[in-house]
Write an enzyme that holds these catalytic residues in place. Structure first.
Site, PDB file in Angstrom:
ATOM      1  N   ILE A 105      21.548   0.592   3.630  1.00 20.41           N
ATOM      2  CA  ILE A 105      21.406   0.276   5.049  1.00 20.41           C
ATOM      3  C   ILE A 105      20.264   1.087   5.654  1.00 20.41           C
ATOM      4  CG2 ILE A 105      22.573   0.168   7.290  1.00 20.41           C
ATOM      5  CD1 ILE A 105      23.643  -1.742   5.034  1.00 20.41           C
ATOM      6  N   LYS A 106      19.318   0.345   6.179  1.00 21.52           N
ATOM      7  CA  LYS A 106      18.114   0.986   6.738  1.00 21.52           C
ATOM      8  C   LYS A 106      18.315   1.171   8.240  1.00 21.52           C
ATOM      9  CE  LYS A 106      13.151   0.448   5.959  1.00 21.52           C
ATOM     10  NZ  LYS A 106      12.129  -0.544   5.585  1.00 21.52           N
TER      11      LYS A 106
END
Ligand code: E4P
Length: 214
Positions: free
Chosen positions: A82-83
């Site tokens: 997850i960025k």
């Protein structure tokens, strides 16, 4: 050193992944927009091709929104990272995901202190943007060296994912600085193969072979 491809273009991913040394993929909202696909659909498609870390960026700006969006993205495949943006809310979401065992990539890192905060919150990756620092007259590569030293000083396991790399020289310097990972546009990956002496040498070998087989 890990190599990721920085793109939302499926053909580029397929081509580069076949070369064997590409370990994963990073995307961002700009790259997703270029692909013309919905974020979730693109990430699903990538996960069917690449068996390695795939960074999927959230759009929400508030921590609860980031957590909701990131949780949904993480369900797509076990390889999803997850960025999250380097903001106060991004740090709250980062802490949440690291406690839940979900991998994170903290993006838009432009200072060593930002990388330090992300590492303290258990980020899996930090993404310092080398090229964009060069664009504003700083030496982006210095940031890679500073973060390396800080992470080594304290034994942080957070990986340095050198981003916004624009040419082969950037890649070599990142490797020499000890970046754990580099994410590269397709054109930059292609550039790594090139050396005029390789081409000249091969042309010569083939010409000599043709002469001797007449
Ligand atoms: C990293 O994750 C970003 O997607 C990317 O490297 C940004 O590169 P740019 O500065 O060339 O847009």
């Amino acid at each position: 050193m890990e190599f990721f491809i920085d793109t939302g273009d499926i053909n580029e991913i397929k081509t580069a992944y076949a070369w064997g040394f590409v370990d994963g993929v990073t995307t961002n909202p700009t790259l997703v927009a270029k692909s013309g696909k919905k974020n979730e659909d693109l990430i699903k498609e990538i996960a069917e091709i690449v068996d390695g870390p795939i960074s999927a960026e959230v759009i929400a700006l508030d921590a609860p929104g980031m957590i909701k969006e990131g949780t949904e993205l993480s369900k797509i495949h076990k390889n999803i990272v997850i960025k999250l943006p380097m903001t106060k809310d991004g740090m709250i979401a980062c802490k949440h995901f690291s406690k839940s065992g979900i991998k994170t990539n903290i993006t838009l890192i432009f200072s060593a202190n930002q990388a330090l905060l992300a590492a303290k919150n258990g980020a899996t990756y930090v993404s310092p943007f080398v090229g964009r620092l060069d664009d504003v007259g700083q030496t982006g590569m210095d940031l890679i060296g500073e973060i390396r030293q800080i992470f080594n000083n304290y034994g942080f396991e957070t990986k340095i994912l050198a981003a916004s790399l624009r040419h082969s020289q950037h890649v070599k310097e990142c490797a020499m600085m000890g970046a754990d990972t580099a994410t590269l546009p397709f054109k930059v990956i292609e550039g790594l193969f090139a050396h005029p002496l390789t081409k000249n040498g091969l042309d010569q070998f083939l010409a000599d072979h043709a002469k001797s087989n007449k």
